[in-house]
Design an enzyme around this catalytic site. Structure first.
Site, short mmCIF file in Angstrom:
data_model
loop_
_atom_site.label_atom_id
_atom_site.label_comp_id
_atom_site.label_asym_id
_atom_site.label_seq_id
_atom_site.Cartn_x
_atom_site.Cartn_y
_atom_site.Cartn_z
CE LYS A 54 -3.92 -2.28 2.14
NZ LYS A 54 -4.52 -2.77 3.38
CD GLN A 98 -3.72 -4.40 6.59
OE1 GLN A 98 -3.55 -3.45 5.82
NE2 GLN A 98 -4.38 -5.49 6.24
CG ASP A 121 -10.20 -0.40 4.70
OD1 ASP A 121 -10.00 -0.70 3.50
OD2 ASP A 121 -9.53 -0.85 5.65
#
Ligand code: NDP
Length: 296
Positions: A54, A98, A121
């Site tokens: 990422k 994460q 997200d």
């Protein structure tokens, strides 16, 4: 008949190229650099790889990348304090924590502490509600990537029968909402569904998000259907490690009209859509028009 292979790797490269072009324009015309903060708690090896990828791709499209690596024993209070700082930081337009988090941390509490406008997200409860009611939201990256590939392949999805196998909050449910938003007739199947084969055979669009290697055989696929395989399963075959999807590619490719491979299908689209979401969040935060084609 052999299905068209939907090349997610090439599609993701195209999306990243479009994001990079928008980022360059934002810098040149407005002096704004979109920024993505990624928070990793602990040393989970798979998560470390994801976070590294990422970070690299964020920099490649010209965005600022802020990585926060915290020890596994980080307290909830310290993690929430970091999120509060990132929420308040004008250089940060997207925040990703994460998952999975170490067991002593409450994931729902942590995710819901992120400013929904920076929740790239799309897991914050506000974004889930906005998506469910057809309002402008941040959309979870993996389902957004699937939607982009489906729109690209079909044009309009209106009236198509879509079956989503899997009802997780991160893939199955938002995928179903997005397909409904594009006027598909949607069925969500799961581990308690009766005669899953018959349900799948009714699908013009079949999305598999289960996490069981090759569980969907070709004879569950309607001839000519589009198959999107979200599954990523690591198996041993002939003494070697191999990645396979939730669909038995070898038999499905002979029946489907189009199919995503594993690897090289949905997987690469997820980070590309994370970057697209960060760009969208940055444009919204600055009152600028959103990039066309990169949101739901
Ligand atoms: P979850 O484990 O959270 O959900 C799996 C779903 O599959 C559940 O709803 C479960 O049903 C259903 N299921 C399990 N067994 C069966 C069965 N025998 N028949 C029908 N349905 C079944 O997984 P995720 O949604 O998080 O992930 C799914 C897959 O997608 C995984 O392989 C994961 O690695 C992959 N993935 C890939 C991503 C990418 O970037 N390409 C991103 C995210 C995930 P029930 O609810 O009844 O238990």
């Amino acid at each position: 008949m052999t299905a068209t292979i939907i090349d997610g790797k090439a599609f993701a490269a195209k999306v990243r190229g479009e994001v990079a072009a928008h980022v360059a324009r934002l810098k040149e015309e407005h002096g704004i650099t979109p920024g993505l903060a990624v928070v990793l708690v602990g040393e989970d090896p798979a998560s470390q790889v994801y976070v590294r990828n990422k970070g690299t791709q964020t920099l490649e499209v010209g965005m600022a990348s802020f990585e926060h690596k915290l020890p596994a024993e980080t307290s909830e209070a310290d993690l929430l304090a970091l999120i509060a700082n990132l929420n308040a930081d004008p250089a940060v337009h997207g925040i990703l924590v994460q998952l999975p988090l170490p067991k002593h941390l409450d994931s729902d509490l942590v995710i819901n502490a992120i400013d929904p406008a920076k929740d790239v997200d799309g897991f914050h409860i506000s974004n889930v509600g906005l998506l469910g009611t057809g309002q402008k939201s941040m959309v979870p990256c993996t389902p957004l990537g699937c939607l982009m590939m489906l729109r690209d392949h079909h044009g309009s999805l209106a009236g198509l029968n879509a079956v989503v196998v899997g009802r997780s909050n991160i893939v199955g449910k938002p995928m179903a909402q997005l397909l409904l938003g594009d006027s598909c007739t949607v069925t969500i199947a799961h581990s308690r569904t009766k005669d899953l084969g018959a349900v799948c055979r009714g699908a013009d669009i079949l999305v598999a998000a289960v996490g069981r290697p090759e569980m969907i055989p070709g004879d569950w696929v309607k001839p000519g259907a589009t198959v999107i395989d979200v599954g990523i399963n690591r198996i041993e075959r002939d003494g070697k490690g191999k990645l396979v999807g939730d669909v038995d590619f070898g038999s499905a490719v002979k029946v489907a009209g189009a199919i995503t491979p594993v690897p090289g299908g949905v997987g690469p689209m997820t980070i590309a859509c994370l970057l697209a979401n960060t760009l969208t969040a940055c444009c919204r935060a600055n009152g600028l028009p959103e990039p066309a084609g990169l949101t739901a």
